[in-house]
Design a protein around this motif. Structure first.
Motif, PDB file in Angstrom:
ATOM      1  N   LYS A  29      35.876   9.580  77.813  1.00 20.91           N
ATOM      2  CA  LYS A  29      37.314   9.299  77.812  1.00 20.91           C
ATOM      3  C   LYS A  29      38.075  10.014  76.701  1.00 20.91           C
ATOM      4  O   LYS A  29      39.282  10.258  76.846  1.00 20.91           O
ATOM      5  N   VAL A  30      37.402  10.325  75.593  1.00 24.92           N
ATOM      6  CA  VAL A  30      38.148  10.893  74.453  1.00 24.92           C
ATOM      7  C   VAL A  30      37.795  12.349  74.142  1.00 24.92           C
ATOM      8  O   VAL A  30      38.580  13.029  73.478  1.00 24.92           O
TER       9      VAL A  30
ATOM     10  N   TYR B 124      27.560   2.864  76.183  1.00 28.77           N
ATOM     11  CA  TYR B 124      28.945   2.716  75.745  1.00 28.77           C
ATOM     12  C   TYR B 124      29.439   3.959  75.014  1.00 28.77           C
ATOM     13  O   TYR B 124      30.604   4.365  75.165  1.00 28.77           O
TER      14      TYR B 124
ATOM     15  N   GLU C 238      34.582  -0.533  74.289  1.00 31.36           N
ATOM     16  CA  GLU C 238      34.833   0.868  73.928  1.00 31.36           C
ATOM     17  C   GLU C 238      35.844   0.952  72.792  1.00 31.36           C
ATOM     18  O   GLU C 238      35.704   1.765  71.874  1.00 31.36           O
ATOM     19  N   TYR C 239      36.868   0.080  72.844  1.00 33.50           N
ATOM     20  CA  TYR C 239      37.876   0.080  71.784  1.00 33.50           C
ATOM     21  C   TYR C 239      37.260  -0.317  70.450  1.00 33.50           C
ATOM     22  O   TYR C 239      37.512   0.325  69.424  1.00 33.50           O
TER      23      TYR C 239
ATOM     24  N   ARG D  71      30.228   6.564  77.677  1.00 32.59           N
ATOM     25  CA  ARG D  71      31.481   6.269  78.367  1.00 32.59           C
ATOM     26  C   ARG D  71      32.687   6.562  77.489  1.00 32.59           C
ATOM     27  O   ARG D  71      33.706   7.078  77.958  1.00 32.59           O
ATOM     28  N   LEU D  72      32.565   6.226  76.195  1.00 28.16           N
ATOM     29  CA  LEU D  72      33.670   6.495  75.278  1.00 28.16           C
ATOM     30  C   LEU D  72      33.901   7.987  75.148  1.00 28.16           C
ATOM     31  O   LEU D  72      35.058   8.458  75.169  1.00 28.16           O
TER      32      LEU D  72
ATOM     33  N   LEU E  76      40.843   2.116  77.286  1.00 29.04           N
ATOM     34  CA  LEU E  76      39.465   1.782  76.946  1.00 29.04           C
ATOM     35  C   LEU E  76      39.168   0.328  77.266  1.00 29.04           C
ATOM     36  O   LEU E  76      40.062  -0.523  77.221  1.00 29.04           O
ATOM     37  N   SER E  77      37.902   0.044  77.556  1.00 26.52           N
ATOM     38  CA  SER E  77      37.469  -1.340  77.698  1.00 26.52           C
ATOM     39  C   SER E  77      37.449  -1.969  76.307  1.00 26.52           C
ATOM     40  O   SER E  77      37.458  -1.253  75.287  1.00 26.52           O
TER      41      SER E  77
ATOM     42  N   LEU F 260      35.229   2.560  69.069  1.00 26.84           N
ATOM     43  CA  LEU F 260      36.057   3.626  68.505  1.00 26.84           C
ATOM     44  C   LEU F 260      36.716   3.171  67.200  1.00 26.84           C
ATOM     45  O   LEU F 260      36.814   3.959  66.244  1.00 26.84           O
TER      46      LEU F 260
END
Length: 222
Positions: free
Chosen positions: A199-200, A192, A152-153, A195-196, A148-149, A156
């Motif tokens: 990824k998850v 954002y 993004e981290y 995008r997150l 993650l960027s 989350l």
């Protein structure tokens, strides 16, 4: 959370105390250095200090507070926003420096950011197949690392740290403000989040982990 407010302007003390208490903080206030050090002995989680005080000064107060409790986050709140004062405050261990006049929501975001940094989550956070380890800042899904960027981290972490409770969009914006330097627009936050999810989530178009609570915010599903 108990906040120590060291300020000799009664109007600012009244306004700031009301603002902080409206957010659920306990506030102890005083106008001078000696009283601040005495109040700090009773315990506090963060100190807001003005540089110019009725007795003593903010820099000496900061040094005294940090000597007694090196982990105490200190934020300077003052009209003295010149570079020399800023550097002096940061060199003494302050975590932030806010110039007057300040925006109330921005100040609250800085307070929350300082408290998060001072007390990061110590345990591994899980949600279904997701695992987030704050100690190493590593995220994995089904045992495979997810990259993650930084934003993004943080997004989350704010969601998983709530452990299933609702997280408002305002709270997410404040969490991201800490890394981005300014509040994000609604459109940026949506980007954002998308995008997150890409990824998850197993199926980002039908998210089951990051669940939208329409009109309110988001929560982690399962």
């Amino acid at each position: 959370m108990r906040i120590l407010l060291v300020e000799d302007d009664a109007a600012i003390v009244s306004a700031l105390s009301s603002l902080l208490r409206s957010e659920g903080y306990d506030v102890a206030s005083c106008a001078g250095q000696n009283e601040a050090l005495a109040l700090a002995e009773q315990g506090c989680d963060l100190a807001l200090l003005d540089v110019s005080l009725a007795q003593g000064n903010g820099f000496a107060t900061c040094a005294g507070l940090r000597a007694a409790n090196p982990e105490l986050p200190v934020i300077f709140l003052t009209a003295s926003d010149d570079e020399c004062s800023t550097v002096t405050g940061l060199d003494l261990g302050a975590v932030d420096y806010v110039a007057k006049p300040f925006r109330p929501r921005e100040l609250l975001a800085r307070v929350k950011a300082a408290l998060r940094q001072a007390r990061p989550p110590a345990h591994v956070l899980t949600c279904g197949p997701l695992r987030l380890d704050p100690a190493s800042a590593r995220v994995s899904r089904d045992g495979r690392e997810v990259f993650l960027s930084p934003i993004e981290y943080r997004l989350l972490l704010a969601l998983m740290g709530a452990e299933g409770r609702l997280v408002t969009r305002q709270a997410l914006a404040e969490a991201l403000w800490e890394s981005g330097g300014s509040y994000l627009s609604d459109n940026s936050l949506n980007v954002y989040l998308r995008r997150l999810r890409e990824k998850v989530e197993e199926d980002p178009s039908h998210p089951k982990l990051i669940v939208t609570v329409r009109g309110l915010g988001y929560r982690m599903g399962s």
